[in-house]
Enzyme design. Sequence first.
Site, PDB file in Angstrom:
ATOM      1  N   GLU A 168      77.616  34.769 117.043  1.00  0.00           N
ATOM      2  CA  GLU A 168      77.719  33.802 118.152  1.00  0.00           C
ATOM      3  C   GLU A 168      76.382  33.230 118.617  1.00  0.00           C
ATOM      4  O   GLU A 168      76.084  33.230 119.813  1.00  0.00           O
ATOM      5  CB  GLU A 168      78.474  34.448 119.322  1.00  0.00           C
ATOM      6  CG  GLU A 168      79.865  34.911 118.923  1.00  0.00           C
ATOM      7  CD  GLU A 168      80.611  35.666 120.021  1.00  0.00           C
ATOM      8  OE1 GLU A 168      80.072  35.783 121.126  1.00  0.00           O
ATOM      9  OE2 GLU A 168      81.728  36.128 119.758  1.00  0.00           O
ATOM     10  N   ASN A 209      78.764  35.214 111.961  1.00  0.00           N
ATOM     11  CA  ASN A 209      80.107  35.241 112.545  1.00  0.00           C
ATOM     12  C   ASN A 209      80.141  34.458 113.853  1.00  0.00           C
ATOM     13  O   ASN A 209      79.255  34.606 114.694  1.00  0.00           O
ATOM     14  CB  ASN A 209      80.487  36.711 112.822  1.00  0.00           C
ATOM     15  CG  ASN A 209      81.924  36.916 113.234  1.00  0.00           C
ATOM     16  OD1 ASN A 209      82.839  36.465 112.543  1.00  0.00           O
ATOM     17  ND2 ASN A 209      82.143  37.605 114.342  1.00  0.00           N
ATOM     18  N   HIS A 245      89.880  32.914 117.322  1.00  0.00           N
ATOM     19  CA  HIS A 245      90.587  33.200 118.582  1.00  0.00           C
ATOM     20  C   HIS A 245      91.197  31.870 119.029  1.00  0.00           C
ATOM     21  O   HIS A 245      90.480  30.998 119.535  1.00  0.00           O
ATOM     22  CB  HIS A 245      89.610  33.696 119.653  1.00  0.00           C
ATOM     23  CG  HIS A 245      88.957  34.996 119.324  1.00  0.00           C
ATOM     24  ND1 HIS A 245      89.666  36.181 119.255  1.00  0.00           N
ATOM     25  CD2 HIS A 245      87.669  35.310 119.034  1.00  0.00           C
ATOM     26  CE1 HIS A 245      88.843  37.165 118.959  1.00  0.00           C
ATOM     27  NE2 HIS A 245      87.622  36.666 118.814  1.00  0.00           N
ATOM     28  N   GLU A 273      88.426  37.658 113.403  1.00  0.00           N
ATOM     29  CA  GLU A 273      88.895  38.160 114.711  1.00  0.00           C
ATOM     30  C   GLU A 273      90.174  37.441 115.141  1.00  0.00           C
ATOM     31  O   GLU A 273      90.364  37.111 116.312  1.00  0.00           O
ATOM     32  CB  GLU A 273      87.815  37.976 115.782  1.00  0.00           C
ATOM     33  CG  GLU A 273      86.489  38.612 115.418  1.00  0.00           C
ATOM     34  CD  GLU A 273      85.436  38.538 116.526  1.00  0.00           C
ATOM     35  OE1 GLU A 273      85.785  38.199 117.680  1.00  0.00           O
ATOM     36  OE2 GLU A 273      84.267  38.803 116.229  1.00  0.00           O
ATOM     37  N   ASP A 275      93.371  36.063 116.557  1.00  0.00           N
ATOM     38  CA  ASP A 275      94.474  36.263 117.488  1.00  0.00           C
ATOM     39  C   ASP A 275      94.935  34.896 117.963  1.00  0.00           C
ATOM     40  O   ASP A 275      94.153  33.946 118.023  1.00  0.00           O
ATOM     41  CB  ASP A 275      94.170  37.237 118.636  1.00  0.00           C
ATOM     42  CG  ASP A 275      92.882  36.974 119.390  1.00  0.00           C
ATOM     43  OD1 ASP A 275      92.361  35.841 119.317  1.00  0.00           O
ATOM     44  OD2 ASP A 275      92.390  37.882 120.084  1.00  0.00           O
TER      45      ASP A 275
END
Length: 323
Positions: A168, A209, A245, A273, A275
């Site tokens: 990030e 990432n 996400h 990750e 979701d």
Amino acid sequence: MTEPRPRPRSVRRRLALATAAVAAAGIAAASALIFTSPAQAATTLGASAAESGRYFGAAVSTQYLSESAYANTLGTEFNSVVAENAMKWDATEPNPGQFNFSGGDQLVNWAQARGMKVRGHTLVWHAQQPGWVQGLTGQNLRNAMNNHIAGVANHYEGKVFAWDVVNEAFEWDGSRRQSNLQQQLGNGWIEEAFRAADAADPAARLCYNDYGTDAINAKSTAIYNMVRDFKSRGVPIDCVGFQTHIAHNENLSSYQANLQRFADLGVDVEITELDVGQGSGQANTYGTVTNACMAVARCTGITVWGVTDKYSWRTDNPLLFDG
Ligand code: G2I
């Protein structure tokens, strides 16, 4: 994080979500392996992914491994794990040079006993830094970063197949996030972190990432340009993680093309990750992401960010399973 609260759920909806992802993986695998008979088709996420040499993993909070429903679902459905928090800087080096690998080791041992792969998350991030790091400046921060990478990546050498080396570091507009790392160490800090990780664990796949990179946009393009530059200069980067996400109705029209343009640079891509918020189209969105990964040869696997909604960092029931 607020205390997880119990929520009523529909078992049927849970099954539909998992089935959509398995079906997407299975259909693509079956078209590649024409001798696979339907009777032998895999029925778990991990086994379906493995049919094409991929993994399907979940982020794990080690404190829940003692819950049988959690452990059973994790051990049955998935073939890869990542520590949701246990391998981050605040957990692994609470005091300078004093490493604590208890949580990470617990997860590695649990996974190895079940033949599951382990992803490493994350060596350097602006968040979840221990207090002693937050106040460091200049060369002191540089030394701390490099010592941390060496200590953690050395410890897990041979045990994790990939590291999120840097997490990030970009803003939505494509500029660098003005973290302490960026402000104290300057633009070269990401490259430096990758070189340190390569020195500590030459065999691990080294990933950058980030989130908000689910489309061809200013942020993903800035990261794309960085990766292209790294590849052209021989900076050791092997993969890019797309956290994913997302919302139930996320616009994913350029999702696959975005993965593909990174793959075309000569790096692997991973969904790290995943979701998806609850709402109309949630299961289809899981399917779209899974199909995109299956369609990109260098997309090596998918990790969902948790096993059960009960313990998700989000409150909109974004995961594949519950209790
Ligand atoms: O924010 C979601 C993810 C975004 N990408 C990087 C991931 O590392 C990040 O994971 C989340 C974890 O899921 C949370 O569990 O990172 C958060 C921290 O930024 C994690 O939350 C923290 C809480 O903020 C702490 O109060 C708590 O002590 O979890 C810690 C351990 O339970």
